[in-house]
Write a protein that holds these residues in place. Structure first.
Motif, PDB file in Angstrom:
ATOM      1  N   ASP A 325       0.821  -1.214   0.000  1.00 39.52           N
ATOM      2  CA  ASP A 325       0.000   0.000   0.000  1.00 39.52           C
ATOM      3  C   ASP A 325       0.854   1.262   0.000  1.00 39.52           C
ATOM      4  O   ASP A 325       0.494   2.261  -0.642  1.00 39.52           O
ATOM      5  CB  ASP A 325      -0.931   0.002   1.216  1.00 39.52           C
ATOM      6  N   ASN A 328       2.333   1.796  -3.581  1.00 37.21           N
ATOM      7  CA  ASN A 328       1.296   2.089  -4.567  1.00 37.21           C
ATOM      8  C   ASN A 328       0.608   3.425  -4.334  1.00 37.21           C
ATOM      9  O   ASN A 328       0.047   4.006  -5.267  1.00 37.21           O
ATOM     10  CB  ASN A 328       0.284   0.950  -4.632  1.00 37.21           C
ATOM     11  N   VAL A 367      -6.300  -0.508  -7.177  1.00 40.24           N
ATOM     12  CA  VAL A 367      -5.589   0.358  -6.231  1.00 40.24           C
ATOM     13  C   VAL A 367      -6.037   1.809  -6.375  1.00 40.24           C
ATOM     14  O   VAL A 367      -6.213   2.521  -5.376  1.00 40.24           O
ATOM     15  CB  VAL A 367      -4.062   0.237  -6.436  1.00 40.24           C
TER      16      VAL A 367
END
Length: 385
Positions: A325, A328, A367
């Motif tokens: 996370d 990204n 995402v």
């Protein structure tokens, strides 16, 4: 499947099942002798396919009435279904651990298969002695349902353990990699869930079929249900084999490169933690390492000259993000900046995503929506208005 029938019963449905079994046997051989960095995993899944195929082959021998023409076909022990659960479990372990080997302790998980094999030999000897068909002996109708029940419990238990291994692996992946392509085992997780559901349906049906119908197929609904379940089991098994062939040789860290034991990072001072955070952010802002689509936690730690476990600890406990996370989020910010930059107007949305470090359209879309609350196309339209 009536023992009095003397004609060869071949219809479109069982022909389709038989063709699936042929494909499964070919795939079994390919996986068994496949070269790669996961030889044990390939052998385990090939044995799983072989066992399911043998089980279904036995049913096809009965359904096509081949046993009436060649009674000796029923002298072969076909069923080893109590091995399916342990094989899939060890397959999951072999995929997620490059150093995994089958030890003597592991072999004990296959003791029920030996019992199943011996029981079949006893039944075959009993049927030959009394000159009866294997599946018409009283012993068969008592022993087989018990075997199925044991196999069902075994499959459900070991598939549950397999899902735990995969879930732990997925957590590890998110903490170590910034892209999940060819690393995640979500494909295997889905297949195991489907396979578990199928066996939950298949076993009670077969037990009911044996105890109450005893191969007497007077009801078309029973015939159709039996064919349908055999079709699903045949081609779901084929699907598992194909996915294993395509995705089974995944790339992981070698055993000597895996995480060392976690140190007591809880004793770090606030200043030390803040210093580590600053270094991480500075490196990402200045060097833009997130543009490397294959960026891993280890690569980031080497660049920082720091312990990977320390980086992981700081990210998870003080920045409240796993490595996946964290990286990204930078990539999404890069995408947004490029969408607002006229010099990138010549690129498609996917092209901008690839320029920003993503290597999968599916991952990018997921995402992006997770971070912004919007789909990439919706965001792009809004930003151009």
């Amino acid at each position: 499947m009536d023992s009095e029938e003397i004609y060869f019963n071949l219809n479109p449905v069982n022909f389709f099942i038989i063709s699936g079994l042929f494909q499964n046997f070919i795939l079994t051989g390919i996986l068994l002798f496949r070269r790669g960095d996961r030889p044990l995993a390939n052998r385990l899944i090939s044995l799983t396919l072989l066992i399911v195929n043998l089980h279904l082959t036995y049913l096809m021998v009965l359904d096509t009435n081949l046993d009436n023409f060649f009674p000796s076909l029923l002298w072969i022990p076909y069923s080893y279904i109590t091995a399916i659960g342990p094989l899939i479990y060890f397959y999951a372990k072999a995929l997620t651990n490059t150093g995994f080997v089958l030890s003597r302790v592991s072999i004990r998980h296959f003791v029920p298969v030996i019992v199943e094999f011996i029981l079949q030999l006893i039944q075959i000897a009993y049927s030959i002695q009394d000159a009866q068909l294997y599946y018409n002996t009283p012993l068969y109708f008592y022993v087989t349902p018990i075997t199925y029940l044991w196999a069902a419990g075994s499959i459900l238990f070991y598939l549950h353990l397999s899902l735990k291994i995969i879930n732990n692996h997925e957590v590890w992946v998110l903490e170590n990699f910034s892209n999940l392509k060819e690393i995640t085992l979500n494909w295997l997780k889905k297949l195991i869930v489907y396979y578990r559901l199928l066996w939950i349906i298949w076993v009670p049906f077969i037990i009911t079929f044996l105890l109450f119908f005893r191969f007497q197929l007077q009801y078309i609904s029973i015939v159709l249900a039996l064919y349908f379940l055999m079709l699903i089991l045949t081609y779901l098994t084929l699907w598992i084999g194909l996915e294993s062939l395509k995705k089974g040789n995944l790339i992981f860290l070698k055993p000597n490169e895996e995480k060392t034991a976690n140190k007591n990072f809880g004793k770090l001072t606030k200043a030390e933690i803040q210093n580590c955070i600053s270094k991480i952010i500075r490196l990402m802002d200045q060097d833009k390492m997130y543009l490397n689509e294959n960026l891993s936690l280890r690569e980031l730690a080497i660049k920082l000259n720091a312990d990977p476990n320390l980086i992981s600890f700081v990210l998870n406990n003080h920045m409240e993000k796993n490595f996946y996370d964290f990286v990204n989020s930078y990539r999404i910010e890069e995408v947004i900046n490029k969408l607002n930059d006229p010099s990138y107007k010549h690129l498609t949305l996917l092209g901008i995503a690839m320029e920003s470090g993503f290597n999968s359209k599916t991952t990018f879309n997921r995402v992006f929506k997770q971070v912004t609350g919007m789909t990439p196309s919706a965001f792009q339209k809004r930003s151009t208005n």
